[in-house]
Design an enzyme around this catalytic site. Structure first.
Site, PDB file in Angstrom:
ATOM      1  N   ASP A  54      -5.940   8.337  -8.992  1.00  0.00           N
ATOM      2  CA  ASP A  54      -6.184   6.978  -8.504  1.00  0.00           C
ATOM      3  C   ASP A  54      -7.316   6.972  -7.493  1.00  0.00           C
ATOM      4  O   ASP A  54      -7.397   7.838  -6.620  1.00  0.00           O
ATOM      5  CB  ASP A  54      -4.918   6.424  -7.846  1.00  0.00           C
ATOM      6  CG  ASP A  54      -5.148   5.037  -7.260  1.00  0.00           C
ATOM      7  OD1 ASP A  54      -5.182   4.071  -8.052  1.00  0.00           O
ATOM      8  OD2 ASP A  54      -5.326   4.923  -6.035  1.00  0.00           O
ATOM      9  N   TYR A  59     -12.812   3.304  -1.151  1.00  0.00           N
ATOM     10  CA  TYR A  59     -12.640   4.622  -0.570  1.00  0.00           C
ATOM     11  C   TYR A  59     -13.991   5.315  -0.417  1.00  0.00           C
ATOM     12  O   TYR A  59     -14.520   5.918  -1.363  1.00  0.00           O
ATOM     13  CB  TYR A  59     -11.714   5.487  -1.425  1.00  0.00           C
ATOM     14  CG  TYR A  59     -10.337   4.899  -1.682  1.00  0.00           C
ATOM     15  CD1 TYR A  59      -9.800   3.913  -0.862  1.00  0.00           C
ATOM     16  CD2 TYR A  59      -9.578   5.335  -2.757  1.00  0.00           C
ATOM     17  CE1 TYR A  59      -8.539   3.382  -1.100  1.00  0.00           C
ATOM     18  CE2 TYR A  59      -8.309   4.820  -2.994  1.00  0.00           C
ATOM     19  CZ  TYR A  59      -7.804   3.837  -2.171  1.00  0.00           C
ATOM     20  OH  TYR A  59      -6.558   3.312  -2.416  1.00  0.00           O
ATOM     21  N   LYS A  85      -9.744   0.064  -8.723  1.00  0.00           N
ATOM     22  CA  LYS A  85      -9.386  -1.257  -8.208  1.00  0.00           C
ATOM     23  C   LYS A  85     -10.590  -2.174  -8.190  1.00  0.00           C
ATOM     24  O   LYS A  85     -11.738  -1.713  -8.259  1.00  0.00           O
ATOM     25  CB  LYS A  85      -8.781  -1.109  -6.807  1.00  0.00           C
ATOM     26  CG  LYS A  85      -7.604  -0.124  -6.800  1.00  0.00           C
ATOM     27  CD  LYS A  85      -7.067   0.148  -5.424  1.00  0.00           C
ATOM     28  CE  LYS A  85      -5.981   1.202  -5.489  1.00  0.00           C
ATOM     29  NZ  LYS A  85      -6.532   2.568  -5.659  1.00  0.00           N
ATOM     30  N   ALA A 242       6.023  12.252   7.835  1.00  0.00           N
ATOM     31  CA  ALA A 242       5.612  13.630   7.562  1.00  0.00           C
ATOM     32  C   ALA A 242       5.647  14.462   8.836  1.00  0.00           C
ATOM     33  O   ALA A 242       6.130  15.594   8.848  1.00  0.00           O
ATOM     34  CB  ALA A 242       4.219  13.659   6.956  1.00  0.00           C
TER      35      ALA A 242
END
Length: 338
Positions: A54, A59, A85, A242
């Site tokens: 993806d 980005y 996208k 995390a």
């Protein structure tokens, strides 16, 4: 759970690997990643068995798309699933003449929102060329949410209903893409989109996690009813699930408030009791809902990538989930791994 487990992508009918490669980090988010490291990551993901990738024009202002496309260029196109996208047009512009926000060392492309019909068709064509592809498997209308547009969100969403979504429906009919959806940070926007558009999938970031399960009330049952594939990003709520409740822990891209830190500490105590890594619990919980077809996990290096895979496959006893539910730390109607 295994990295290369496959699930059918809802009514679209094709298979995806449970673990998908999320390529936001290799767009140079916050700090740069070298070309060699980016290519090594994607090669490592492939060797692990990942076959879903993806990306998005956002980005790194096209950098992530370029890197993913380059890495997959010699692979058999029928062997992997590729998503990107729409909603931003990239235009060549001199470096330093535009704001890159959280992205560093980007290509010289300005990014401007545009959800109009003609613009989206051009955006898809540009992405195909950046990635050296002839088609996509999944296309999402990106960021038509309040988090991104604030008070302008209703107008932007209306623009997408009139332009972006019809453009993607046309591309689906023409075979340029196999599945279309929306990718946002807010579950209610997803519900609104599903009620108005004939969608195949939803990409939801950060709203279905060990800390947030509100979508079990409306979005996820609706997705199951309509056989709409749910893809989850942000399963660590941008960090805290995390790292744990450490100083400076991030929740939704900001410093975590005390009530969130306290809840995570409670979860961590049960993790310690059952010897379960917090991140492993976060990943596996997100994957347990029957509507969820894929998890998108990003990494800054190959070590993080391998760690994500290890967390996905870490054995977790059923008693751990029972204790979380009994303590009120996850909703009773939220499915847990079998």
């Amino acid at each position: 759970m295994k990295v290369n487990d496959t699930r059918t992508f809802g009514r679209a009918g094709f298979d995806v690997t449970l673990l998908g490669y999320g390529s936001a980090p290799i767009g140079n988010i916050f700090r740069p990643i070298s070309e060699a490291e980016a290519q090594a990551q994607i090669a490592e993901a492939w060797e692990m068995g990942v076959r879903s990738f993806d990306t998005a024009p956002m980005y790194g202002h096209g950098l992530s798309e370029h890197r993913v496309g380059h890495a997959l260029l010699t692979r058999d196109r029928d062997d992997y699933v590729l998503s990107t996208k729409v909603g931003r047009t990239l235009t060549p512009a001199r470096r330093g003449s535009f704001d890159t926000g959280i992205w560093v060392d980007t290509p010289p492309f300005r990014a401007d929102f545009d959800y109009s019909y003609d613009a989206v068709l051009r955006q898809v064509e540009d992405s195909l060329q950046r990635m050296c592809q002839d088609r996509f498997d999944i296309l999402y209308v990106h960021d038509v949410d309040r988090y991104t547009h604030r008070d302008a969100q209703p107008a932007r969403f209306a623009e997408a209903l009139e332009g972006a979504f019809p453009a993607l429906i046309r591309l689906r009919e023409e075979g340029v893409v196999r599945a279309i959806g929306v990718g946002v940070n807010e579950a209610d926007v997803c519900v609104d989109a599903l009620e108005r558009v004939d969608l195949d999938c939803i990409l939801l970031a950060g709203r279905y996690t060990l800390l947030e399960q509100d979508p079990v009330t409306d979005l996820l049952p609706l997705a199951v009813e309509r056989d709409v594939a749910i893809v989850l990003g942000g399963v660590f709520n941008s960090g805290i699930l995390a790292t744990g409740a450490v100083p400076g822990a991030k929740f939704n891209y900001r410093a975590a408030p005390e009530e969130v830190l306290s809840r995570v500490r409670d979860i961590e105590r049960l993790c310690e009791r059952h010897r379960v890594p917090l991140a492993a619990a976060s990943i596996q919980f997100a994957a347990a809902h029957p509507a969820v077809r894929e998890l998108l996990l990003g990494a800054r290096n190959c070590e993080q990538l391998r760690q994500n895979a290890a967390w996905l496959e870490h054995p977790i006893p059923t008693e751990f989930w029972d204790d979380l539910t009994a303590a009120g730390l996850i909703r009773e109607d939220a499915p847990t791994p079998a």
